[in-house]
Design a protein around this motif. Sequence first.
Motif, PDB file in Angstrom:
ATOM      1  N   THR A  96       1.017  -1.272   0.314  1.00 26.14           N
ATOM      2  CA  THR A  96       0.078   0.150  -0.092  1.00 26.14           C
ATOM      3  C   THR A  96       0.943   1.214  -0.059  1.00 26.14           C
ATOM      4  O   THR A  96       1.377   1.490   0.905  1.00 26.14           O
ATOM      5  N   PRO A  97       0.828   2.158  -1.045  1.00 25.36           N
ATOM      6  CA  PRO A  97       1.859   3.409  -0.923  1.00 25.36           C
ATOM      7  C   PRO A  97       0.831   4.142  -0.095  1.00 25.36           C
ATOM      8  O   PRO A  97      -0.278   4.033   0.024  1.00 25.36           O
ATOM      9  N   GLY A  98       1.753   5.049   0.671  1.00 23.32           N
ATOM     10  CA  GLY A  98       0.952   6.311   1.401  1.00 23.32           C
ATOM     11  C   GLY A  98       0.703   5.777   2.913  1.00 23.32           C
ATOM     12  O   GLY A  98       0.573   4.590   2.901  1.00 23.32           O
ATOM     13  N   GLY A  99       0.458   6.610   3.395  1.00 21.69           N
ATOM     14  CA  GLY A  99       0.368   6.353   4.974  1.00 21.69           C
ATOM     15  C   GLY A  99       1.185   5.619   5.754  1.00 21.69           C
ATOM     16  O   GLY A  99       2.054   5.613   5.414  1.00 21.69           O
ATOM     17  N   THR A 100       0.498   4.958   6.776  1.00 19.10           N
ATOM     18  CA  THR A 100       1.668   4.293   7.692  1.00 19.10           C
ATOM     19  C   THR A 100       2.050   2.901   7.217  1.00 19.10           C
ATOM     20  O   THR A 100       2.911   2.611   8.043  1.00 19.10           O
ATOM     21  N   SER A 101       1.924   2.606   6.256  1.00 22.79           N
ATOM     22  CA  SER A 101       2.520   1.217   5.664  1.00 22.79           C
ATOM     23  C   SER A 101       3.814   1.358   5.222  1.00 22.79           C
ATOM     24  O   SER A 101       4.561   0.571   5.106  1.00 22.79           O
ATOM     25  N   TYR A 102       4.045   2.819   4.862  1.00 24.38           N
ATOM     26  CA  TYR A 102       5.328   3.186   4.346  1.00 24.38           C
ATOM     27  C   TYR A 102       6.160   2.210   3.246  1.00 24.38           C
ATOM     28  O   TYR A 102       7.015   2.100   3.012  1.00 24.38           O
ATOM     29  N   GLY A 103       4.931   1.678   2.389  1.00 23.56           N
ATOM     30  CA  GLY A 103       5.393   0.906   1.492  1.00 23.56           C
ATOM     31  C   GLY A 103       5.944  -0.426   1.678  1.00 23.56           C
ATOM     32  O   GLY A 103       6.608  -0.940   0.667  1.00 23.56           O
ATOM     33  N   LYS A 104       5.912  -0.950   2.951  1.00 22.63           N
ATOM     34  CA  LYS A 104       6.352  -2.073   3.176  1.00 22.63           C
ATOM     35  C   LYS A 104       5.477  -3.424   2.504  1.00 22.63           C
ATOM     36  O   LYS A 104       4.335  -3.311   2.162  1.00 22.63           O
TER      37      LYS A 104
END
Lengths: 117, 112
Positions: A96-104
Amino acid sequence: AQTVTQSQPEMSVQEAETVTLSCTYDTSESNYYLFWYKQPPSRQMILVIRQEAYKQQNATENRFSVNFQKAAKSFSLKISDSQLGDTAMYFCAFMTPGGTSYGKLTFGQGTILTVHP
Amino acid sequence: GAGVSQSPSNKVTEKGKDVELRCDPISGHTALYWYRQSLGQGLEFLIYFQGNSAPDKSGLPSDRFSAERTGGSVSTLTIQRTQQEDSAVYLCASGQVQETQYFGPGTRLLVL
C-alpha cells in the motif's frame, strides 16, 4: 491488516509449456500495488512483474503476464514458454503506497516452481 | 548499474554473540527496508528507513535487534546476544519511497 495467500506450495511444468501460479489477497484498501518476485537458489529476489490496482489492463513482461481480478482479490501469474531458468520460488506480494504502511511488502508463502526438460 | 549489495553473504556465529549485517542500497534510493526470511515465518518485514530516519520499526522482533542508516546510504542491522531462533536469511531492499523495491542477495545467518 493485509494478507496474501499462495495456495500452491509446489508446481511443476515441462519446458516450453505454460503454467499459472495463484495468489489471493485480502485488503480494505482501494489503492495498492501487487508484485510477483522470483527467488532462484542463488537467493536473489528478482522482480518479475508489477500491477497497480487502479489499472484495469493486466500487466505483461515478455513471457510473464498476470490475471488481475480486483473484485475477486485474485492476482495470478502466467508463465508462457517455460524455460529451465524459470525454476525458482515465486512470491506474490502486496504493498500500500502512502500512509503508515510506508510501502512495506506483505508476502505470500511462496510457490516452488520446477521446470523439467 | 550496481544493484543492492549485502555483506557478509554467510555468517556463522555462536549463541550469545553480536552480529552486524550490512546493506549497500542502489545509489539515489531514499527508501531502505530490511526483511527476514525463515522456514517457519516466511518473509517478514523488520524495519523501514526513509533517508536516515526509521519511521517504521514495527517488525523488529525484540530489543536485541537494532538498525541504523548513515548518509542516506549504507545500513547496518545489528543483532545482540544472538539466539538460535535468529537463524534466517536477512534481506535488504531499496527503492524510491513507496515504489518498487529491489532486493540484495541476502545474508544467511546461522546461530549455533
